[in-house]
Design a protein around this motif. Structure first.
Motif, PDB file in Angstrom:
ATOM      1  N   LEU A 104       0.830  -1.366   0.007  1.00 17.35           N
ATOM      2  CA  LEU A 104       0.029   0.045   0.011  1.00 17.35           C
ATOM      3  C   LEU A 104       0.753   1.221  -0.146  1.00 17.35           C
ATOM      4  O   LEU A 104       0.453   2.163  -0.712  1.00 17.35           O
ATOM      5  CB  LEU A 104      -0.931   0.066   1.275  1.00 17.35           C
ATOM      6  N   GLU A 105       1.907   1.317   0.499  1.00 19.14           N
ATOM      7  CA  GLU A 105       2.927   2.488   0.824  1.00 19.14           C
ATOM      8  C   GLU A 105       3.548   2.498  -0.638  1.00 19.14           C
ATOM      9  O   GLU A 105       3.807   3.717  -1.391  1.00 19.14           O
ATOM     10  CB  GLU A 105       3.792   2.463   1.850  1.00 19.14           C
ATOM     11  N   CYS A 106       3.876   1.376  -1.115  1.00 22.04           N
ATOM     12  CA  CYS A 106       4.368   1.601  -2.742  1.00 22.04           C
ATOM     13  C   CYS A 106       3.416   2.075  -3.753  1.00 22.04           C
ATOM     14  O   CYS A 106       3.619   3.125  -4.406  1.00 22.04           O
ATOM     15  CB  CYS A 106       4.794   0.117  -3.182  1.00 22.04           C
ATOM     16  N   ILE A 115       3.291   6.134 -13.992  1.00 23.28           N
ATOM     17  CA  ILE A 115       3.719   4.454 -13.702  1.00 23.28           C
ATOM     18  C   ILE A 115       4.575   4.206 -14.533  1.00 23.28           C
ATOM     19  O   ILE A 115       4.885   2.809 -14.490  1.00 23.28           O
ATOM     20  CB  ILE A 115       2.191   3.774 -13.862  1.00 23.28           C
ATOM     21  N   GLY A 116       5.176   4.774 -15.435  1.00 19.46           N
ATOM     22  CA  GLY A 116       6.399   4.193 -15.979  1.00 19.46           C
ATOM     23  C   GLY A 116       5.966   3.221 -17.212  1.00 19.46           C
ATOM     24  O   GLY A 116       6.861   2.708 -17.834  1.00 19.46           O
ATOM     25  N   ARG A 137      13.928  -0.282 -19.149  1.00 21.99           N
ATOM     26  CA  ARG A 137      13.781  -1.686 -18.236  1.00 21.99           C
ATOM     27  C   ARG A 137      13.072  -2.588 -18.831  1.00 21.99           C
ATOM     28  O   ARG A 137      12.777  -3.601 -18.299  1.00 21.99           O
ATOM     29  CB  ARG A 137      13.460  -1.105 -17.040  1.00 21.99           C
ATOM     30  N   GLY A 138      12.464  -2.302 -19.918  1.00 19.28           N
ATOM     31  CA  GLY A 138      11.326  -3.100 -20.668  1.00 19.28           C
ATOM     32  C   GLY A 138       9.883  -2.632 -20.846  1.00 19.28           C
ATOM     33  O   GLY A 138       9.666  -1.578 -20.300  1.00 19.28           O
ATOM     34  N   TYR A 143       7.103   0.957 -13.019  1.00 16.33           N
ATOM     35  CA  TYR A 143       7.193   1.240 -11.423  1.00 16.33           C
ATOM     36  C   TYR A 143       6.287   0.233 -10.668  1.00 16.33           C
ATOM     37  O   TYR A 143       6.488  -0.188  -9.621  1.00 16.33           O
ATOM     38  CB  TYR A 143       6.723   2.720 -11.376  1.00 16.33           C
ATOM     39  N   LEU A 144       5.069  -0.306 -11.274  1.00 12.87           N
ATOM     40  CA  LEU A 144       4.080  -1.013 -10.869  1.00 12.87           C
ATOM     41  C   LEU A 144       4.783  -2.444 -10.847  1.00 12.87           C
ATOM     42  O   LEU A 144       4.270  -3.230 -10.016  1.00 12.87           O
ATOM     43  CB  LEU A 144       2.778  -0.976 -11.508  1.00 12.87           C
ATOM     44  N   LEU A 145       5.704  -2.747 -11.690  1.00 11.20           N
ATOM     45  CA  LEU A 145       6.260  -4.090 -11.565  1.00 11.20           C
ATOM     46  C   LEU A 145       7.615  -4.042 -10.701  1.00 11.20           C
ATOM     47  O   LEU A 145       8.116  -5.172 -10.597  1.00 11.20           O
ATOM     48  CB  LEU A 145       6.735  -4.303 -13.213  1.00 11.20           C
ATOM     49  N   GLY A 146       7.492  -2.962  -9.923  1.00 11.38           N
ATOM     50  CA  GLY A 146       8.669  -3.043  -8.864  1.00 11.38           C
ATOM     51  C   GLY A 146      10.045  -2.149  -8.908  1.00 11.38           C
ATOM     52  O   GLY A 146      10.642  -2.184  -8.130  1.00 11.38           O
ATOM     53  N   ASP A 147      10.032  -1.667 -10.351  1.00 12.51           N
ATOM     54  CA  ASP A 147      11.228  -0.717 -10.606  1.00 12.51           C
ATOM     55  C   ASP A 147      10.964   0.651  -9.822  1.00 12.51           C
ATOM     56  O   ASP A 147       9.857   0.759  -9.431  1.00 12.51           O
ATOM     57  CB  ASP A 147      11.147  -0.429 -11.862  1.00 12.51           C
ATOM     58  N   ARG A 148      12.008   0.972  -9.217  1.00 14.12           N
ATOM     59  CA  ARG A 148      11.755   2.324  -8.605  1.00 14.12           C
ATOM     60  C   ARG A 148      12.436   3.684  -9.378  1.00 14.12           C
ATOM     61  O   ARG A 148      13.435   3.196 -10.054  1.00 14.12           O
ATOM     62  CB  ARG A 148      12.639   2.414  -7.298  1.00 14.12           C
TER      63      ARG A 148
END
Length: 156
Positions: A104-106, A115-116, A137-138, A143-148
């Motif tokens: 949730l914080e993410c 969202i990239g 990155r692809g 960002y939702l897939l975990g990249d920051r």
């Protein structure tokens, strides 16, 4: 066991605030076990008041009936959960809650940012994602897939 140690399904329902049909459902799922009288009527141990209360509390805290059944199965036959049992169970719950909080914080961090995925890179991503570095990155919402964003900025 004395006769006063047993209660009818209606009394169990009244004492726990659970419908008789829910108690039958819990019985079918193996969460509680009824004893039968000579006439086939269900009788429950008085301790099942605590057991049904535990089921209700565990459900309110997010445990599925399968998880509740697994926890109750770890107890000696017919015993209701005690303080030590609850400490063990709540430790596991705490871990699950911590994972949910992190997710949730993410999500909260991402609400105001791109969202990239490239679809928002006209104006706003010029600030957050210069030269669309997330795309390097692809495909997909990086960002939702975990990249920051910070990691992407450092690499670019």
């Amino acid at each position: 066991m004395h006769r006063t140690d047993l209660i009818a399904i209606g009394e169990l329902a009244a004492r726990t605030g659970v419908a008789v049909s829910a108690i039958r459902f819990y019985e079918a799922k193996g969460l509680v076990e009824a004893l039968r009288t000579g006439g086939g009527q269900r009788r429950f141990l008085r301790a099942d008041i605590r057991r049904v209360s535990f089921i209700l509390i565990a459900q309110q805290l997010g445990l599925s009936l399968e998880e509740i059944a697994a926890e109750l199965a770890r107890l000696p036959a017919g015993r209701t959960p005690n303080g030590a049992d609850w400490t063990r169970i709540s430790t596991g719950l705490r871990t699950r809650i911590d994972v949910r909080i992190a997710a949730l914080e993410c999500t909260r961090e991402l609400l105001d940012n791109c969202i990239g995925c490239g679809c928002l890179s006209l104006k706003k991503c010029g600030l957050y994602n210069r030269e669309d570095k997330a795309a390097q990155r692809g495909a997909g919402p990086r960002y939702l897939l975990g990249d920051r964003a910070k990691e992407i900025a450092e690499v670019g």
